[in-house]
Design a protein around this motif. Structure first.
Motif, PDB file in Angstrom:
ATOM      1  N   LEU A 290       0.847  -1.189   0.000  1.00 67.05           N
ATOM      2  CA  LEU A 290       0.000   0.000   0.000  1.00 67.05           C
ATOM      3  C   LEU A 290       0.881   1.238   0.000  1.00 67.05           C
ATOM      4  CD1 LEU A 290      -2.446  -0.937   2.895  1.00 67.05           C
ATOM      5  CD2 LEU A 290      -2.899  -1.136   0.463  1.00 67.05           C
ATOM      6  N   THR A 291       0.334   2.325  -0.517  1.00 67.01           N
ATOM      7  CA  THR A 291       0.972   3.629  -0.406  1.00 67.01           C
ATOM      8  C   THR A 291      -0.008   4.552   0.307  1.00 67.01           C
ATOM      9  OG1 THR A 291       2.206   3.309  -2.450  1.00 67.01           O
ATOM     10  CG2 THR A 291       1.973   5.570  -1.675  1.00 67.01           C
ATOM     11  N   CYS A 292       0.450   5.191   1.371  1.00 69.95           N
ATOM     12  CA  CYS A 292      -0.392   6.116   2.129  1.00 69.95           C
ATOM     13  C   CYS A 292       0.195   7.515   2.017  1.00 69.95           C
ATOM     14  CB  CYS A 292      -0.449   5.718   3.599  1.00 69.95           C
ATOM     15  SG  CYS A 292      -1.133   4.091   3.882  1.00 69.95           S
ATOM     16  N   GLN A 293      -0.686   8.504   1.865  1.00 72.13           N
ATOM     17  CA  GLN A 293      -0.265   9.899   1.790  1.00 72.13           C
ATOM     18  C   GLN A 293      -0.994  10.685   2.871  1.00 72.13           C
ATOM     19  OE1 GLN A 293      -1.368  10.146  -2.459  1.00 72.13           O
ATOM     20  NE2 GLN A 293       0.620  11.159  -2.670  1.00 72.13           N
ATOM     21  N   VAL A 294      -0.247  11.572   3.521  1.00 73.83           N
ATOM     22  CA  VAL A 294      -0.811  12.417   4.561  1.00 73.83           C
ATOM     23  C   VAL A 294      -0.328  13.840   4.312  1.00 73.83           C
ATOM     24  CG1 VAL A 294      -0.992  12.812   7.037  1.00 73.83           C
ATOM     25  CG2 VAL A 294      -0.645  10.497   6.189  1.00 73.83           C
ATOM     26  N   LEU A 295      -1.260  14.788   4.291  1.00 80.25           N
ATOM     27  CA  LEU A 295      -0.911  16.199   4.179  1.00 80.25           C
ATOM     28  C   LEU A 295      -0.908  16.808   5.570  1.00 80.25           C
ATOM     29  CD1 LEU A 295      -3.054  17.263   1.108  1.00 80.25           C
ATOM     30  CD2 LEU A 295      -0.599  16.827   1.176  1.00 80.25           C
ATOM     31  N   LYS A 296       0.215  17.414   5.948  1.00 78.88           N
ATOM     32  CA  LYS A 296       0.348  18.057   7.252  1.00 78.88           C
ATOM     33  C   LYS A 296       0.970  19.434   7.021  1.00 78.88           C
ATOM     34  CE  LYS A 296       0.074  16.192  10.827  1.00 78.88           C
ATOM     35  NZ  LYS A 296      -0.895  16.002  11.867  1.00 78.88           N
ATOM     36  N   GLY A 297       0.148  20.457   7.131  1.00 77.77           N
ATOM     37  CA  GLY A 297       0.655  21.808   6.883  1.00 77.77           C
ATOM     38  C   GLY A 297       1.107  21.941   5.449  1.00 77.77           C
ATOM     39  N   LYS A 298       2.341  22.365   5.253  1.00 75.75           N
ATOM     40  CA  LYS A 298       2.862  22.533   3.893  1.00 75.75           C
ATOM     41  C   LYS A 298       3.640  21.309   3.399  1.00 75.75           C
ATOM     42  CE  LYS A 298       6.995  24.976   5.395  1.00 75.75           C
ATOM     43  NZ  LYS A 298       7.846  26.125   5.200  1.00 75.75           N
ATOM     44  N   PHE A 299       3.565  20.211   4.151  1.00 83.36           N
ATOM     45  CA  PHE A 299       4.300  19.008   3.792  1.00 83.36           C
ATOM     46  C   PHE A 299       3.351  17.870   3.415  1.00 83.36           C
ATOM     47  CE2 PHE A 299       7.039  21.239   6.800  1.00 83.36           C
ATOM     48  CZ  PHE A 299       8.184  21.377   6.026  1.00 83.36           C
ATOM     49  N   GLU A 300       3.822  17.007   2.519  1.00 87.88           N
ATOM     50  CA  GLU A 300       3.117  15.791   2.157  1.00 87.88           C
ATOM     51  C   GLU A 300       4.033  14.626   2.500  1.00 87.88           C
ATOM     52  OE1 GLU A 300       2.431  15.246  -2.011  1.00 87.88           O
ATOM     53  OE2 GLU A 300       1.113  13.548  -1.683  1.00 87.88           O
ATOM     54  N   TYR A 301       3.501  13.710   3.285  1.00 84.39           N
ATOM     55  CA  TYR A 301       4.268  12.530   3.672  1.00 84.39           C
ATOM     56  C   TYR A 301       3.727  11.339   2.902  1.00 84.39           C
ATOM     57  CZ  TYR A 301       5.838  15.471   7.475  1.00 84.39           C
ATOM     58  OH  TYR A 301       6.377  16.497   8.196  1.00 84.39           O
ATOM     59  N   VAL A 302       4.631  10.578   2.293  1.00 84.05           N
ATOM     60  CA  VAL A 302       4.257   9.392   1.529  1.00 84.05           C
ATOM     61  C   VAL A 302       4.878   8.189   2.228  1.00 84.05           C
ATOM     62  CG1 VAL A 302       4.388   8.215  -0.694  1.00 84.05           C
ATOM     63  CG2 VAL A 302       4.172  10.710  -0.614  1.00 84.05           C
ATOM     64  N   LEU A 303       4.026   7.255   2.608  1.00 78.89           N
ATOM     65  CA  LEU A 303       4.465   6.055   3.314  1.00 78.89           C
ATOM     66  C   LEU A 303       4.226   4.851   2.421  1.00 78.89           C
ATOM     67  CD1 LEU A 303       2.567   6.869   6.608  1.00 78.89           C
ATOM     68  CD2 LEU A 303       4.948   7.388   6.127  1.00 78.89           C
ATOM     69  N   ASN A 304       5.266   4.127   2.120  1.00 78.67           N
ATOM     70  CA  ASN A 304       5.140   2.887   1.361  1.00 78.67           C
ATOM     71  C   ASN A 304       5.250   1.746   2.345  1.00 78.67           C
ATOM     72  OD1 ASN A 304       5.023   3.969  -1.345  1.00 78.67           O
ATOM     73  ND2 ASN A 304       7.129   4.600  -0.994  1.00 78.67           N
ATOM     74  N   GLY A 305       4.291   0.840   2.297  1.00 80.30           N
ATOM     75  CA  GLY A 305       4.317  -0.238   3.272  1.00 80.30           C
ATOM     76  C   GLY A 305       3.533  -1.439   2.833  1.00 80.30           C
ATOM     77  N   GLN A 306       3.262  -2.279   3.825  1.00 84.25           N
ATOM     78  CA  GLN A 306       2.612  -3.544   3.593  1.00 84.25           C
ATOM     79  C   GLN A 306       1.505  -3.714   4.636  1.00 84.25           C
ATOM     80  OE1 GLN A 306       5.480  -6.633   3.949  1.00 84.25           O
ATOM     81  NE2 GLN A 306       4.109  -8.240   3.313  1.00 84.25           N
ATOM     82  N   LEU A 307       0.394  -4.272   4.212  1.00 85.38           N
ATOM     83  CA  LEU A 307      -0.706  -4.541   5.120  1.00 85.38           C
ATOM     84  C   LEU A 307      -0.327  -5.737   5.999  1.00 85.38           C
ATOM     85  CD1 LEU A 307      -3.588  -3.719   5.869  1.00 85.38           C
ATOM     86  CD2 LEU A 307      -4.403  -5.348   4.176  1.00 85.38           C
ATOM     87  N   LEU A 308      -0.213  -5.487   7.315  1.00 88.02           N
ATOM     88  CA  LEU A 308       0.255  -6.534   8.222  1.00 88.02           C
ATOM     89  C   LEU A 308      -0.865  -7.330   8.872  1.00 88.02           C
ATOM     90  CD1 LEU A 308       3.186  -4.680   9.989  1.00 88.02           C
ATOM     91  CD2 LEU A 308       3.302  -6.323   8.118  1.00 88.02           C
ATOM     92  N   SER A 309      -1.994  -6.691   9.136  1.00 84.80           N
ATOM     93  CA  SER A 309      -3.095  -7.423   9.762  1.00 84.80           C
ATOM     94  C   SER A 309      -4.412  -6.713   9.514  1.00 84.80           C
ATOM     95  CB  SER A 309      -2.856  -7.585  11.262  1.00 84.80           C
ATOM     96  OG  SER A 309      -2.965  -6.347  11.924  1.00 84.80           O
ATOM     97  N   ILE A 310      -5.483  -7.474   9.668  1.00 78.27           N
ATOM     98  CA  ILE A 310      -6.825  -6.924   9.567  1.00 78.27           C
ATOM     99  C   ILE A 310      -7.569  -7.413  10.804  1.00 78.27           C
ATOM    100  CG2 ILE A 310      -8.987  -6.908   8.276  1.00 78.27           C
ATOM    101  CD1 ILE A 310      -7.330  -7.501   5.751  1.00 78.27           C
ATOM    102  N   GLN A 311      -8.134  -6.458  11.543  1.00 73.67           N
ATOM    103  CA  GLN A 311      -8.871  -6.818  12.752  1.00 73.67           C
ATOM    104  C   GLN A 311     -10.311  -6.358  12.612  1.00 73.67           C
ATOM    105  OE1 GLN A 311      -6.781  -4.976  15.961  1.00 73.67           O
ATOM    106  NE2 GLN A 311      -5.031  -6.327  15.779  1.00 73.67           N
TER     107      GLN A 311
END
Length: 87
Positions: free
Chosen positions: A64-85
């Motif tokens: 998965l790729t997750c993006q978060v906008l915080k103020g004037k910055f954009e954070y992009v997180l590349n990761g893997q789905l580890l669990s589903i609850q």
């Protein structure tokens, strides 16, 4: 002046907080999905499972790729789905 892309080194809890809106992109789903961050813990993020994940049978181990906008910055997180609850 060009914007620089820098890797974030440190704890995600310093950047991301409960209630932040995050955009999740999966290769099998055409559009990005918006959901709410439930919590962060070390290098893991927890979010409410979007209904689209159920329709497309998204499974543990998928990337998965997750993006978060915080103020004037954009954070992009590349990761893997580890669990589903189911709660």
């Amino acid at each position: 002046m060009k914007d620089k892309i820098r890797p974030v080194i440190g704890n995600l809890q310093e950047i991301l907080h409960q209630g932040d809106l995050i955009t999740i992109k999966h290769p099998e789903i055409v559009d990005s999905i918006i959901t709410v961050l439930q919590k962060t813990e070390a290098s893991n993020i927890y979010f409410r499972v979007p209904e689209e994940f159920l329709h497309y049978n998204i499974m543990i181990g998928e990337k998965l790729t997750c993006q978060v906008l915080k103020g004037k910055f954009e954070y992009v997180l590349n990761g893997q789905l580890l669990s589903i609850q189911a709660n």
